[in-house]
Write a protein that holds these residues in place. Sequence first.
Motif, PDB file in Angstrom:
ATOM      1  N   CYS A   1       3.083  32.265  -3.361  1.00  0.00           N
ATOM      2  CA  CYS A   1       3.499  30.976  -3.911  1.00  0.00           C
ATOM      3  C   CYS A   1       2.443  30.374  -4.817  1.00  0.00           C
ATOM      4  O   CYS A   1       2.756  29.825  -5.878  1.00  0.00           O
ATOM      5  N   VAL A   2       1.169  30.469  -4.443  1.00  0.00           N
ATOM      6  CA  VAL A   2       0.109  29.790  -5.190  1.00  0.00           C
ATOM      7  C   VAL A   2      -0.196  30.453  -6.525  1.00  0.00           C
ATOM      8  O   VAL A   2      -0.967  29.915  -7.320  1.00  0.00           O
ATOM      9  N   THR A   3       0.411  31.610  -6.810  1.00  0.00           N
ATOM     10  CA  THR A   3       0.125  32.315  -8.060  1.00  0.00           C
ATOM     11  C   THR A   3       0.880  31.736  -9.253  1.00  0.00           C
ATOM     12  O   THR A   3       0.648  32.150 -10.385  1.00  0.00           O
ATOM     13  N   THR A   4       1.794  30.790  -9.016  1.00  0.00           N
ATOM     14  CA  THR A   4       2.553  30.170 -10.098  1.00  0.00           C
ATOM     15  C   THR A   4       2.506  28.652  -9.939  1.00  0.00           C
ATOM     16  O   THR A   4       2.198  28.135  -8.864  1.00  0.00           O
ATOM     17  N   TYR A   5       2.854  27.934 -11.007  1.00  0.00           N
ATOM     18  CA  TYR A   5       2.871  26.480 -10.941  1.00  0.00           C
ATOM     19  C   TYR A   5       4.084  25.967 -10.181  1.00  0.00           C
ATOM     20  O   TYR A   5       4.033  24.916  -9.537  1.00  0.00           O
ATOM     21  N   ASP A   6       5.201  26.688 -10.259  1.00  0.00           N
ATOM     22  CA  ASP A   6       6.367  26.267  -9.497  1.00  0.00           C
ATOM     23  C   ASP A   6       6.314  26.894  -8.108  1.00  0.00           C
ATOM     24  O   ASP A   6       5.408  27.673  -7.784  1.00  0.00           O
ATOM     25  N   THR A   7       7.276  26.567  -7.272  1.00  0.00           N
ATOM     26  CA  THR A   7       7.233  26.965  -5.870  1.00  0.00           C
ATOM     27  C   THR A   7       7.860  28.326  -5.607  1.00  0.00           C
ATOM     28  O   THR A   7       7.438  29.032  -4.692  1.00  0.00           O
ATOM     29  N   ILE A   8       8.850  28.721  -6.404  1.00  0.00           N
ATOM     30  CA  ILE A   8       9.704  29.842  -6.034  1.00  0.00           C
ATOM     31  C   ILE A   8       9.461  31.129  -6.824  1.00  0.00           C
ATOM     32  O   ILE A   8       9.551  32.227  -6.275  1.00  0.00           O
ATOM     33  N   SER A   9       9.127  31.035  -8.102  1.00  0.00           N
ATOM     34  CA  SER A   9       9.168  32.224  -8.962  1.00  0.00           C
ATOM     35  C   SER A   9       8.185  33.315  -8.553  1.00  0.00           C
ATOM     36  O   SER A   9       8.405  34.493  -8.856  1.00  0.00           O
ATOM     37  N   GLY A  10       7.097  32.976  -7.875  1.00  0.00           N
ATOM     38  CA  GLY A  10       6.110  33.986  -7.492  1.00  0.00           C
ATOM     39  C   GLY A  10       6.419  34.722  -6.202  1.00  0.00           C
ATOM     40  O   GLY A  10       5.707  35.664  -5.829  1.00  0.00           O
ATOM     41  N   LEU A  11       7.480  34.321  -5.499  1.00  0.00           N
ATOM     42  CA  LEU A  11       7.761  34.904  -4.185  1.00  0.00           C
ATOM     43  C   LEU A  11       8.279  36.330  -4.293  1.00  0.00           C
ATOM     44  O   LEU A  11       9.008  36.684  -5.211  1.00  0.00           O
ATOM     45  N   LEU A  12       7.899  37.158  -3.314  1.00  0.00           N
ATOM     46  CA  LEU A  12       8.331  38.548  -3.235  1.00  0.00           C
ATOM     47  C   LEU A  12       9.202  38.754  -2.003  1.00  0.00           C
ATOM     48  O   LEU A  12       9.088  38.027  -1.008  1.00  0.00           O
ATOM     49  N   GLY A  13      10.067  39.755  -2.044  1.00  0.00           N
ATOM     50  CA  GLY A  13      10.885  40.109  -0.890  1.00  0.00           C
ATOM     51  C   GLY A  13      10.044  40.740   0.204  1.00  0.00           C
ATOM     52  O   GLY A  13       8.919  41.197  -0.028  1.00  0.00           O
ATOM     53  N   PHE A  14      10.599  40.810   1.398  1.00  0.00           N
ATOM     54  CA  PHE A  14       9.857  41.323   2.546  1.00  0.00           C
ATOM     55  C   PHE A  14       9.454  42.786   2.369  1.00  0.00           C
ATOM     56  O   PHE A  14       8.397  43.218   2.844  1.00  0.00           O
ATOM     57  N   LYS A  15      10.279  43.582   1.699  1.00  0.00           N
ATOM     58  CA  LYS A  15       9.948  44.992   1.496  1.00  0.00           C
ATOM     59  C   LYS A  15       8.679  45.131   0.664  1.00  0.00           C
ATOM     60  O   LYS A  15       7.772  45.919   1.004  1.00  0.00           O
TER      61      LYS A  15
END
Length: 374
Positions: A342-356
Amino acid sequence: MRQKKIIVAGHISLDITPAFENASGKRFFDILKPGKLVNVGAAQISKGGAVSNTGLALHKLGTDVTLMGKTGKDLFGEVLRKQISETGCRMDMILSDTDETSYTIVIAPKGSDRAFLHDPGCNNTFTYDEMDLAAIREADYFHFGYPPLMKKFYESDGEMLERMYKEIKQNGLATSLDLAAVDPDSNAGRCDWEKVLKRVLPYVDFFVPSIEELGYMLDKERYDRWQKEAGGEEIISVLSLEKDIIPIAEKALSFGCRAVMVKCGAAGMYLRTSGEKDMRKVDPDLKGWGDQKIFQKSYLPERVLSGTGAGDTSIAAFLKSVMEGESPKRSLEYATATGACCVTTYDTISGLLGFKELREKIDKGWEQQDLLTS
């Protein structure tokens, strides 16, 4: 295992986050001095609050989620609802004719903790009775976030908060509760939060506050000591797992919730659960969750642009793990790894990865951070 449904309800706002482009390595109070002009970059206009951050993270991770919040019929409300609609996530929003949409100006210099300028707006008039109770009863899990920023839920010593959780628990849902930082000079800051939590937590299965929130509400003397020792820096730098985090988590668990997951910022997360029998009552799929005491160190982010929403998205990953019957250890790993994304982007969602993808990074030896004192 069938896919379980979750309602994410509570506080929602529009976040306005200016980009601090030349602040890396500087102390927060050196950047923001009275009378100083600070040049910033373009502002990120994004969905904020527990409903957006946790709910949309759950949606991106593939969970069946419905968002419940309250906005005004103003420009901020239109922008907020449009942004949520564009994600494809299901929402059940209450629209107010008289109250303004909540907004937050997020001051988040690189490499530093955040500060917020916040208008609660119609979150202060939002009530349990306005919610779609029929939709709630059709779900399996219910998550509520930020009652300290929602007047109706903290006034009268949390009477409405207790009634909501009690009734939802009686309908057979697994429940979780997240808090928010409190302005000491506000009405919420003068609330007896220990009293509120004592009456509410018996109906909460997963209590997921930050260590700062928990310290302020349950041990003000200890919290003030942290602040003094940190000297204006993040309190994580002075915390001890054994002397600070574990005792306050035990106190929260003693109030009657089934599990406490304490978010410890960049240091990681601590999980403390009740007995196996109680955990299986929450959800029969929770095998091996009894009497857990686990601290999970954080994973080193590839970069840090903004900490906004890191705790909320970590909660989303934790709840998804719980709903899918993952082990306590793996649930904490996914939660901390999601925060690091999450902290890698300014917004909250775009940096998230799937569990795999997260599992591949973890199994390949993703570097962890050791930030707590002994």
